[in-house]
Design a protein around this motif. Structure first.
Motif, PDB file in Angstrom:
ATOM      1  N   CYS A  10       5.840   0.881   5.416  1.00 58.58           N
ATOM      2  CA  CYS A  10       4.836  -0.171   5.232  1.00 58.58           C
ATOM      3  C   CYS A  10       5.081  -0.818   3.869  1.00 58.58           C
ATOM      4  CB  CYS A  10       3.417   0.372   5.360  1.00 58.58           C
ATOM      5  SG  CYS A  10       3.053   1.829   4.389  1.00 58.58           S
ATOM      6  N   MET A  12      -2.092   7.018   5.567  1.00 58.05           N
ATOM      7  CA  MET A  12      -1.909   5.866   4.702  1.00 58.05           C
ATOM      8  C   MET A  12      -3.260   5.343   4.262  1.00 58.05           C
ATOM      9  SD  MET A  12       0.216   3.904   3.194  1.00 58.05           S
ATOM     10  CE  MET A  12      -0.299   2.641   2.012  1.00 58.05           C
ATOM     11  N   GLU A  53      -4.803   2.277   2.736  1.00 54.35           N
ATOM     12  CA  GLU A  53      -4.373   0.895   2.581  1.00 54.35           C
ATOM     13  C   GLU A  53      -5.405   0.075   1.822  1.00 54.35           C
ATOM     14  OE1 GLU A  53      -2.290  -1.502   1.974  1.00 54.35           O
ATOM     15  OE2 GLU A  53      -1.133  -0.923   3.772  1.00 54.35           O
ATOM     16  N   ASN A 113      -0.340  -1.731   9.077  1.00 58.68           N
ATOM     17  CA  ASN A 113       0.342  -0.480   9.394  1.00 58.68           C
ATOM     18  C   ASN A 113       0.417  -0.201  10.896  1.00 58.68           C
ATOM     19  OD1 ASN A 113       0.561   0.862   6.497  1.00 58.68           O
ATOM     20  ND2 ASN A 113      -1.489  -0.043   6.657  1.00 58.68           N
ATOM     21  N   ILE A 158       2.806   7.269  10.747  1.00 53.72           N
ATOM     22  CA  ILE A 158       1.434   7.294  10.220  1.00 53.72           C
ATOM     23  C   ILE A 158       0.489   7.821  11.282  1.00 53.72           C
ATOM     24  CG2 ILE A 158      -0.440   5.904   9.282  1.00 53.72           C
ATOM     25  CD1 ILE A 158       1.653   3.974   8.201  1.00 53.72           C
ATOM     26  N   VAL A 188      -4.896   5.773   9.324  1.00 54.92           N
ATOM     27  CA  VAL A 188      -5.009   4.774   8.259  1.00 54.92           C
ATOM     28  C   VAL A 188      -6.447   4.775   7.754  1.00 54.92           C
ATOM     29  CG1 VAL A 188      -4.798   2.339   7.635  1.00 54.92           C
ATOM     30  CG2 VAL A 188      -3.182   3.349   9.268  1.00 54.92           C
TER      31      VAL A 188
END
Length: 416
Positions: A69, A94, A96, A104, A110, A113
């Protein structure tokens, strides 16, 4: 194609369809998927080998390596607003930047998120400590849930208040930079395919510089041609601004400026290009403005630089210790020592990487230990100048194989 090439060998590196179109990657999706999963697996192998439960990443290059990413990589290199948490035997998460979570989608490594909790002063001011507490509490809760009782966590970049916040919740914070560097050092066949494409784009950009190497261009104008080719063909950024000409080449490391390049001057540059798929093409070349024949001095300096490059390439073998490479490496003549480059070789992947091997005059007991291994990609460097001369900068990118080595770039050297 506009302009005329003095050297047809270099013209071939522009897009086969002409200079008016970007290069379109031919790489299949499954190659990229395999590379992504391999890289994440490499990080987990390093964690398990050290009995560390999780890895916390803030460096955007490390995050790109782990998850692929690439949101706001340059901006987040100095604004720690997004991060990744990877468990050795648990999920990969992740965190973000707010409202960017969707960037993503579809990335295979992943598992979850979440919205990041920035705590830096720029974003939080005098309330930063409150956000550090929230951030640390979330990390600690995840370690409790997924760490299997292992409270050891490695991190690549953390501010002191953040480390203190984690430690106050019973976590033991260790250095994660070595983990990331060692993981990144061995490339898979799929990674190498991605890197070869970045080099292809870089060499098209180098050909564009060559095409415009006429008197009257400024250093900045020439450098912009590499930016242009990289950007339009899917690349990311250039790490430096190292293109100079004539007297600006010596001493080295001056950044390109508005100086107008003159006929016959040496143009020397170092690409430091982060290209498509996030891989680095770190190549250096030197040639004369206006394609004039080199002077006797320019020829001698260029031939010396090329001798260093060729000698040190031939040394690369799997299993060779860095100290042995140094002992056998090309020895720089005395008149060039004060104008030397600080290193003979370094690793490269998604950026310049471990290892870094000093030039022999700088190699001492503090030089890092280690050995070359198959799958490493090594840049072999040369910078040759002397009192009152221009500098010749050459660099090539070389894969260490099971049986020896293979150059990955092929942009021509000059004839001397």
């Amino acid at each position: 194609m506009k302009g005329a090439f003095k050297d047809d060998r270099k013209a071939t590196y522009l897009n086969a369809e002409g200079a008016d179109r970007p290069l379109i990657s031919p790489i299949a999706d499954e190659v990229l998927t395999r590379a992504r999963l391999y890289r994440l697996g490499r990080l987990r192998q390093q964690l398990m080998a050290r009995d560390i439960g999780a890895l916390l990443l803030y460096d955007p290059v490390n995050i790109r390596y782990a998850f692929d990413c690439s949101n706001m990589q340059v901006w987040t290199s100095h604004n720690p607003m997004r991060y990744a948490l990877i468990f050795a035997t648990g999920p990969a998460i992740m965190f973000e930047f707010k409202s960017c979570e969707h960037l993503n989608d579809g990335l295979p490594g992943i598992d979850e998120v979440r919205t990041a909790i920035p705590y830096m002063f720029m974003a939080r001011g005098d309330k930063a400590q409150l956000f550090i507490e929230d951030w640390a509490a979330e990390i600690a809760d995840l370690v409790q849930e997924h760490g299997g009782g292992n409270r050891r966590i490695a991190a690549d970049k953390l501010d002191k208040p953040a480390i203190e916040g984690l430690e106050s919740r019973g976590l033991r914070v260790e250095d994660g930079t070595e983990i990331a560097e060692l993981a990144r050092s061995i490339k898979s066949a799929d990674e190498l395919e991605l890197m070869r494409w970045t080099i292809r784009v870089c060499e098209a950009g180098m050909a564009r510089i060559y095409e415009h190497s006429h008197p009257g261009a400024t250093e900045r104008e020439l450098w912009a041609h590499l930016h242009f080719e990289n950007a339009r063909s899917g690349g990311d950024w250039l790490e430096t601004k190292l293109l100079t000409a004539g007297p600006n080449t010596n001493p080295w490391y001056k950044e390109c400026g508005d100086r107008v390049v003159q006929m016959g001057e040496m143009i020397s540059f170092d690409t430091d290009m982060i290209g498509p798929y996030g891989y680095c093409a770190d190549l250096s070349r030197s040639w004369t403005c206006g394609y004039t024949p080199m002077t006797d001095l320019q020829k001698r300096l260029y031939a010396t630089a090329l001798e260093q490059i060729n000698h040190n390439i031939e040394l690369l073998q799997p299993g060779m210790e860095f100290a042995e490479f140094n002992a056998k490496s090309w020895q720089i003549p005395a008149q060039h020592v004060n104008y030397r480059y600080s290193l003979a070789a370094h690793g490269v992947g998604m950026a310049d990487e471990w290892p870094v091997i000093p030039l022999h005059v700088d190699f001492d007991h503090r030089a890092m230990g280690g050995r070359f291994e198959p799958g490493m990609v090594i840049c072999i460097e040369s910078l040759i100048g002397e009192a009152g001369s221009e500098s010749i900068k050459l660099e090539t990118q070389v894969l260490v194989t099971e049986t020896g080595h293979e150059r990955l770039d092929s942009f021509p050297w000059e004839d001397v």
